[in-house]
Scaffold this motif. Structure first.
Motif, PDB file in Angstrom:
ATOM      1  N   UNK A  12       0.808  -1.214   0.000  1.00 37.15           N
ATOM      2  CA  UNK A  12       0.000   0.000   0.000  1.00 37.15           C
ATOM      3  C   UNK A  12       0.845   1.269   0.000  1.00 37.15           C
ATOM      4  N   UNK A  13       2.080   1.183   0.528  1.00 34.29           N
ATOM      5  CA  UNK A  13       2.940   2.361   0.631  1.00 34.29           C
ATOM      6  C   UNK A  13       4.384   1.917   0.789  1.00 34.29           C
ATOM      7  N   UNK A  14       5.331   2.707   0.276  1.00 33.79           N
ATOM      8  CA  UNK A  14       6.756   2.457   0.458  1.00 33.79           C
ATOM      9  C   UNK A  14       7.408   3.741   0.948  1.00 33.79           C
ATOM     10  N   UNK A  15       8.104   3.684   2.096  1.00 36.64           N
ATOM     11  CA  UNK A  15       8.801   4.865   2.620  1.00 36.64           C
ATOM     12  C   UNK A  15       9.855   4.434   3.630  1.00 36.64           C
ATOM     13  N   UNK A  16      10.984   5.171   3.668  1.00 34.65           N
ATOM     14  CA  UNK A  16      12.061   4.953   4.638  1.00 34.65           C
ATOM     15  C   UNK A  16      12.536   3.495   4.671  1.00 34.65           C
ATOM     16  N   UNK A  17      12.702   2.893   3.477  1.00 30.23           N
ATOM     17  CA  UNK A  17      13.155   1.499   3.374  1.00 30.23           C
ATOM     18  C   UNK A  17      12.197   0.503   4.022  1.00 30.23           C
ATOM     19  N   UNK A  18      10.931   0.880   4.117  1.00 33.68           N
ATOM     20  CA  UNK A  18       9.902  -0.035   4.615  1.00 33.68           C
ATOM     21  C   UNK A  18       8.700   0.036   3.685  1.00 33.68           C
ATOM     22  N   UNK A  19       7.832  -0.981   3.757  1.00 32.00           N
ATOM     23  CA  UNK A  19       6.610  -0.937   2.962  1.00 32.00           C
ATOM     24  C   UNK A  19       5.427  -1.403   3.811  1.00 32.00           C
ATOM     25  N   UNK A  20       4.276  -0.787   3.553  1.00 32.96           N
ATOM     26  CA  UNK A  20       3.038  -1.130   4.247  1.00 32.96           C
ATOM     27  C   UNK A  20       2.343  -2.221   3.456  1.00 32.96           C
ATOM     28  N   UNK A  21       2.177  -3.377   4.089  1.00 34.34           N
ATOM     29  CA  UNK A  21       1.633  -4.560   3.419  1.00 34.34           C
ATOM     30  C   UNK A  21       0.260  -4.882   3.996  1.00 34.34           C
ATOM     31  N   UNK A  22      -0.701  -5.107   3.102  1.00 33.05           N
ATOM     32  CA  UNK A  22      -2.053  -5.472   3.525  1.00 33.05           C
ATOM     33  C   UNK A  22      -2.349  -6.867   3.000  1.00 33.05           C
ATOM     34  N   UNK A  23      -2.457  -7.795   3.917  1.00 31.73           N
ATOM     35  CA  UNK A  23      -2.718  -9.176   3.534  1.00 31.73           C
ATOM     36  C   UNK A  23      -4.163  -9.334   3.067  1.00 31.73           C
ATOM     37  N   UNK A  24      -4.328 -10.170   2.047  1.00 30.33           N
ATOM     38  CA  UNK A  24      -5.665 -10.544   1.622  1.00 30.33           C
ATOM     39  C   UNK A  24      -6.407  -9.508   0.800  1.00 30.33           C
ATOM     40  N   UNK A  25      -5.686  -8.532   0.231  1.00 30.29           N
ATOM     41  CA  UNK A  25      -6.336  -7.584  -0.674  1.00 30.29           C
ATOM     42  C   UNK A  25      -5.580  -7.566  -1.989  1.00 30.29           C
ATOM     43  N   UNK A  26      -6.276  -7.202  -3.046  1.00 33.92           N
ATOM     44  CA  UNK A  26      -5.646  -7.059  -4.353  1.00 33.92           C
ATOM     45  C   UNK A  26      -5.452  -5.564  -4.619  1.00 33.92           C
ATOM     46  N   UNK A  27      -4.599  -5.189  -5.561  1.00 34.50           N
ATOM     47  CA  UNK A  27      -4.293  -3.768  -5.777  1.00 34.50           C
ATOM     48  C   UNK A  27      -5.519  -2.884  -5.968  1.00 34.50           C
TER      49      UNK A  27
END
Length: 397
Positions: free
Chosen positions: A234-249
């Protein structure tokens, strides 16, 4: 006679008698023939120098190789002592395995740190030695740690067990500091350093590690801990990414970061590892090895650690529209969901039931694998598998 001369003599043997024979033959040749040209003498000298240099290089390389063993039994014993103290009344194999894990973790961070250009000075070693002494002095006053010293004073213990480990502790401290800078908003940054150090170590030194384990009767369990997850970045920042399990783009493409975190409780921040790059909107599968929840100033943040991931083609998974939710829910009712296992390919189908996405993989003999966010995994076969396929419009293979 210096050490190099002694080593050369070990390789070549005692040359005294041979030298006398050579001198005699040279005198005989000089009497029968004229002098050799200067060019011949120069070439002979060059060849001799090259031969001696080659032998010296081999000896030095051999000595270096013998002095750079990855592991040593004495230091393994130190970690075993720590394991015995920390976890009393365990089986002996437990202590040896735990000791080796701690030892390899330290060695891996050392060689990985060196590969990144980290170094240490004499002052660094002295500071680390002082730190270890202070910690041992404190431990010596605790009755539970009496068995650790076995009559040795803290300074004697450092000399006997910790001296070769001091450079490793220094490099690991610098590695952790480096990763804190690399991941400024990711609290478990030290664990990320350990993960990448382990990846580097296994790629470079797996054979040597296995030999040491075999020589010391260490049987490390092989297997992946954690679980496999499929979802969207869902988001990429500061060498990390926000991951949402079980959803499609398409489920979250119009949501802001704040809206995603508010709407999806399972959203977690993961580190972007060196060997695995991601971008916002990527549909991925990752192997999560642990999750953390941290609160700071009233703000709750969720983090996860991973050791591998793969970007998937979102179009590979067919999205199903459920027309009869109640009947589908009845088929799944009462079934116990188990921890998810890693499946090495993207889901064949995906659908939403009661607001939660469920992924489906088709198996052999009509078998269906279902993974549900927050619940786990089940397998359907026989009548239940056939009923679900009919309701969802899944064609038989």
């Amino acid at each position: 006679m210096n050490n190099v001369q002694k080593e050369l003599e070990k390789v070549a043997g005692d040359m005294t008698a041979s030298k006398e024979r050579v001198k005699k033959r040279v005198r005989q040749q000089r009497q029968g023939r004229g002098k050799k040209p200067m060019r011949f003498s120069v070439l002979t000298a060059i060849l001799t120098i090259c031969l001696v240099g080659f032998m010296l290089v081999q000896l030095i390389a051999k000595d270096t190789e013998q002095g750079t063993a990855l592991f040593h039994e004495t230091q393994l014993e130190h970690f075993e002592k720590i394991s015995h103290t920390m976890w009393p009344r365990q089986e002996e194999v437990f202590y040896k395995n735990e000791a080796y894990r701690s030892y390899e973790k330290l060695v891996a961070s050392y060689y990985f740190g060196k590969s990144l250009g980290l170094t240490y000075t004499k002052a660094d070693l002295e500071a680390e030695r002082k730190k270890q002494l202070e910690e041992l002095n404190l431990l010596q006053q605790v009755p539970d740690f009496a068995g650790l010293f076995q009559g040795l004073k803290p300074a004697q213990y450092v000399e006997a067990y910790l001296e070769p480990l001091l450079p490793m502790y220094v490099i690991r401290t610098k590695l952790y500091a480096l990763y804190k800078e690399k991941y400024p908003t990711f609290h478990p940054s030290q664990e990320v350093a350990d993960i990448e150090a382990s990846h580097y170590f296994q790629a470079q030194f797996a054979e040597q590690a296995t030999e040491f384990q075999r020589a010391n009767d260490i049987e490390m369990t092989i297997g992946l801990r954690g679980s496999s997850k499929v979802g969207t970045v869902a988001q990429v920042e500061e060498n990390t990414f926000l991951f949402v399990e079980g959803v499609i783009p398409t489920d979250i493409e119009r949501l802001s970061k704040e809206e995603v975190m508010q709407q999806y409780e399972e959203a977690k921040w993961y580190p972007v590892l060196t060997d695995f790059s991601v971008a916002k909107g990527d549909y991925i599968t990752l192997h999560s090895i642990s999750t953390h929840i941290m609160e700071s100033d009233g703000v709750v943040a969720k983090y996860g650690l991973l050791d591998s991931m793969e970007v998937l083609d979102a179009n590979v998974t067919k999205q199903l529209e459920v027309q009869n939710e109640q009947e589908v829910a009845q088929i799944l009712q009462g079934i116990i969901w188990h921890p998810t296992e890693h499946i090495g390919r993207p889901p064949d189908y995906s659908f939403i039931l009661e607001g939660v996405r469920i992924e489906i993989w088709k198996g052999y003999g009509g078998l269906l694998y279902l993974q549900k966010v927050g619940s786990g995994e089940i397998q359907l076969r026989g009548g239940k598998s056939t009923q679900l396929k009919t309701l969802l419009g899944i064609e038989e293979a």
